[in-house]
Design an enzyme around this catalytic site. Structure first.
Site, PDB file in Angstrom:
ATOM      1  N   SER A 128      20.874   3.754  58.016  1.00  7.20           N
ATOM      2  CA  SER A 128      20.617   2.938  56.832  1.00  7.20           C
ATOM      3  C   SER A 128      21.245   1.557  56.952  1.00  7.20           C
ATOM      4  O   SER A 128      22.277   1.385  57.590  1.00  7.20           O
ATOM      5  CB  SER A 128      21.175   3.617  55.584  1.00  7.20           C
ATOM      6  OG  SER A 128      20.955   2.778  54.460  1.00  7.20           O
ATOM      7  N   LYS A 183      20.137  11.516  54.725  1.00  4.35           N
ATOM      8  CA  LYS A 183      19.533  10.175  54.658  1.00  4.35           C
ATOM      9  C   LYS A 183      18.455  10.150  53.566  1.00  4.35           C
ATOM     10  O   LYS A 183      18.316   9.171  52.827  1.00  4.35           O
ATOM     11  CB  LYS A 183      18.933   9.767  56.008  1.00  4.35           C
ATOM     12  CG  LYS A 183      18.165   8.424  55.972  1.00  4.35           C
ATOM     13  CD  LYS A 183      19.041   7.285  55.497  1.00  4.35           C
ATOM     14  CE  LYS A 183      18.502   5.881  55.560  1.00  4.35           C
ATOM     15  NZ  LYS A 183      17.171   5.556  55.220  1.00  4.35           N
ATOM     16  N   HIS A 186      20.219   9.972  50.359  1.00  2.44           N
ATOM     17  CA  HIS A 186      20.702   8.583  50.245  1.00  2.44           C
ATOM     18  C   HIS A 186      19.585   7.698  49.674  1.00  2.44           C
ATOM     19  O   HIS A 186      19.799   6.905  48.757  1.00  2.44           O
ATOM     20  CB  HIS A 186      21.140   8.063  51.622  1.00  2.44           C
ATOM     21  CG  HIS A 186      21.280   6.568  51.710  1.00  2.44           C
ATOM     22  ND1 HIS A 186      20.187   5.731  51.816  1.00  2.44           N
ATOM     23  CD2 HIS A 186      22.361   5.754  51.680  1.00  2.44           C
ATOM     24  CE1 HIS A 186      20.600   4.472  51.840  1.00  2.44           C
ATOM     25  NE2 HIS A 186      21.913   4.459  51.764  1.00  2.44           N
ATOM     26  N   ASN A 187      18.395   7.844  50.210  1.00  3.26           N
ATOM     27  CA  ASN A 187      17.290   7.016  49.724  1.00  3.26           C
ATOM     28  C   ASN A 187      16.906   7.363  48.292  1.00  3.26           C
ATOM     29  O   ASN A 187      16.562   6.483  47.511  1.00  3.26           O
ATOM     30  CB  ASN A 187      16.074   7.152  50.646  1.00  3.26           C
ATOM     31  CG  ASN A 187      16.235   6.327  51.916  1.00  3.26           C
ATOM     32  OD1 ASN A 187      17.342   6.018  52.321  1.00  3.26           O
ATOM     33  ND2 ASN A 187      15.136   5.976  52.541  1.00  3.26           N
ATOM     34  N   GLU A 190      19.297   5.713  46.252  1.00  6.24           N
ATOM     35  CA  GLU A 190      18.924   4.284  46.293  1.00  6.24           C
ATOM     36  C   GLU A 190      17.834   3.989  45.241  1.00  6.24           C
ATOM     37  O   GLU A 190      17.927   3.017  44.495  1.00  6.24           O
ATOM     38  CB  GLU A 190      18.443   3.974  47.717  1.00  6.24           C
ATOM     39  CG  GLU A 190      17.768   2.638  47.957  1.00  6.24           C
ATOM     40  CD  GLU A 190      17.218   2.554  49.398  1.00  6.24           C
ATOM     41  OE1 GLU A 190      17.962   2.813  50.352  1.00  6.24           O
ATOM     42  OE2 GLU A 190      16.021   2.232  49.566  1.00  6.24           O
TER      43      GLU A 190
HETATM   44  C1  6PG Z   1      17.825   2.084  54.295  1.00  7.52           C
HETATM   45  C2  6PG Z   1      16.565   2.039  53.488  1.00  7.52           C
HETATM   46  C3  6PG Z   1      15.349   2.085  54.367  1.00  7.52           C
HETATM   47  C4  6PG Z   1      14.023   1.742  53.708  1.00  7.52           C
HETATM   48  C5  6PG Z   1      13.893   2.122  52.268  1.00  7.52           C
HETATM   49  C6  6PG Z   1      12.636   1.564  51.632  1.00  7.52           C
HETATM   50  O1  6PG Z   1      18.582   3.013  54.041  1.00  7.52           O
HETATM   51  O2  6PG Z   1      18.045   1.202  55.122  1.00  7.52           O
HETATM   52  O3  6PG Z   1      16.564   3.125  52.648  1.00  7.52           O
HETATM   53  O4  6PG Z   1      15.320   3.351  54.956  1.00  7.52           O
HETATM   54  O5  6PG Z   1      13.863   0.373  53.813  1.00  7.52           O
HETATM   55  O6  6PG Z   1      13.915   3.485  52.173  1.00  7.52           O
HETATM   56  O7  6PG Z   1      12.062   2.589  50.928  1.00  7.52           O
HETATM   57  P1  6PG Z   1      10.812   2.444  50.001  1.00  7.52           P
HETATM   58  O8  6PG Z   1       9.796   1.613  50.733  1.00  7.52           O
HETATM   59  O9  6PG Z   1      10.356   3.840  49.819  1.00  7.52           O
HETATM   60  O10 6PG Z   1      11.306   1.777  48.770  1.00  7.52           O
END
Ligand code: 6PG
Length: 478
Positions: A128, A183, A186-187, A190
């Site tokens: 990430s 991960k 984590h997303n 996010e």
């Molecule tokens: C990271 C981000 C990466 C990705 C996003 C975008 O941890 O660096 O999470 O993996 O850019 O997940 O996700 P979406 O396009 O689904 O918003």
């Protein structure tokens, strides 16, 4: 053979990771489906370290020291399987393949199992931090065997971000798909964070009546406190930005339809299977989806709303302070839910994930990096078996202090007709957990009434059924 590590798939993420390895003194073999990309990378960045460009897969493998370590940075799904098959045929037992993409953990489990049968280690590693992180220090979440981590750990730790205490943001998460699983969560977190921030913005804009530049200032202020985080910081940047073509706030010229590549959706799908409520993440995924339904939104545009004026200026600042409290409390809830999900999967798959270590490695490098994560790390250090973050003394006190403001913000949002699914769902979860009695008892009664699904009693052991269509007497069924 001279290379300690190889990277195949030299789009931006792959190139940046390769450069990061080289800048840390490792000799890096490079491979890409079209050789021109490999040449371009060496032409532009060859001076940054030792690269061994390889035209064919065979040359690439031959350039690697044993055990060979190959990082695959290609599109998730079929392209990943194709590249794995290509290289697996050229590798030997003990070699390590690392998939650094956003793969689904179930695919990673399947691939790990298949390669294990050939003696090849397969490591699904969550990475990430976006493009910038890949180059300057990402957070890295490798799964796979203990043995693979021995061959890989020092290399990965050398390129990972460093937390404030100097520790690398990389830890062996657990066997097979554990790395890609965390991960994914984590997303999901996010997504939840981004949704909560978006709701805070919406309230400051439409209830407090602040212009984007003032909201940027407000977020900058919050970033100096307990909400200190990368996402709050970039939110202020985005809100302060002016569109060059029109001179209007950038946020006003962007189409209001949020897209997604799917990891948030996977998190929710998986949470449903595991039976772990992640309502904050689910609301965030659905909010993106609602925004994208142009047709539904058009059809509903004329529905009546409360039509309230923005708050007078003397009330707006106090309201903004309450929004900060609601945002913080909701954030604690969504992290509590995310950690419960990791804990449930760890038990389900026998991964034995160190919950505090996940917080520790997310303190730097990744998209959800935040001062806050050190608090989560200490909460698990104090009690590794903490059932929910909300039960940690520090978080419980803070959320307790925030609850009046939190309720008032949600009430105001409802009164003004501003949708706050994230704030509201988080508050509902908080209230559900602390409730002495839940109406689930009634749900059980209904299920027993129409389907004889039975219920347990609060006052004694066993399963029971009431003969609803007869005398309404109760029988014990187990
Ligand atoms: C990271 C981000 C990466 C990705 C996003 C975008 O941890 O660096 O999470 O993996 O850019 O997940 O996700 P979406 O396009 O689904 O918003």
């Amino acid at each position: 053979a001279t290379a300690q590590i190889g990277v195949t798939g030299l789009a931006v993420m792959g190139s940046n990771l390769a450069r990061n390895f080289a800048r840390h003194g490792h000799t890096v073999a490079l491979h890409n489906r079209t050789y021109a990309k490999t040449e371009a990378l060496v032409g532009e960045h060859g001076h940054e370290g030792d690269f061994v460009p390889a035209e064919s897969a065979e040359d690439f493998v031959a350039a690697l020291q044993k055990p060979r370590r190959i990082v695959i940075m290609v599109k998730a799904g079929d392209p990943t399987d194709a590249v794995i098959d290509e290289f697996a045929a050229l590798l030997e037992p003990g070699d390590v393949i690392i998939d650094g993409g956003n793969a689904h953990f179930a695919d990673t489990r399947r691939r790990e199992k298949a390669l294990r049968e050939k003696g090849i280690h397969f490591v699904g590693a969550g990475i990430s931090g976006g493009e910038e992180g890949a180059l300057n220090g990402p957070a890295i979440m490798p799964g796979g065997s203990e043995e693979s981590y021995k061959a890989l750990g020092p290399l990965l730790e050398s390129i990972a971000a460093k937390a404030e205490d100097g520790n690398p943001c990389c830890v062996h998460v657990g066997p097979d798909g554990a790395g890609h699983f965390v991960k994914m969560v984590h997303n999901g977190i996010e997504y939840a964070d981004m949704q909560l921030i978006a709701e805070a913005y919406d309230l400051l804009r439409n209830v407090a009546g602040f212009a984007p530049a003032r909201i940027a200032e407000t977020f900058r202020g919050w970033n100096a406190g307990r909400l200190d985080s990368y996402l709050i910081e970039i939110t202020a940047e985005v809100l302060a930005h002016t569109d060059a073509a029109t001179g209007r706030p950038f946020v006003d010229v962007v189409a209001d339809e949020a897209e997604q590549k799917g990891t948030g959706r996977w998190t929710v799908q998986t949470a449903l299977d595991l039976g772990t409520p992640v309502s904050g993440i689910a609301e965030a995924v659905f909010a993106r989806s609602v925004s994208g339904h142009r047709d539904l939104r058009e059809a509903a545009r004329e529905l009546p709303g409360p039509r309230r004026a923005a708050l007078p200026d003397d009330e707006a600042a106090a309201f903004a302070a309450r929004v900060e409290e609601a945002l913080y409390a909701s954030k604690v809830v969504s992290y509590a839910q995310g950690w419960n999900m990791i804990s449930a999967a760890s038990a389900e798959y026998g991964w034995d994930i160190d919950l505090g270590a996940m917080a520790a490695i997310w303190r730097g490098g990744c998209i959800i990096r935040a001062a806050f994560l050190d608090r989560i790390r200490s909460a698990f250090a104090a009690d590794p078996a903490l059932p929910t973050l909300l039960a940690d003394k520090g978080f419980a006190e803070e959320v307790g202090r925030a609850q009046d403001a939190w309720r008032s913000v949600v009430t105001t949002a409802v009164a003004h007709g501003v949708p706050t699914p994230g704030f509201s769902a988080a508050l509902a979860y908080y209230d559900a957990l602390r409730a002495e009695r839940l109406p689930a008892a009634l749900t059980q009664g209904q299920r027993d009434f129409f389907g004889a699904h039975t219920y347990r009693r609060a006052d004694r052991e066993g399963s029971f059924h009431t003969r609803w269509s007869g005398e309404r007497d109760e029988e014990r069924t187990a």
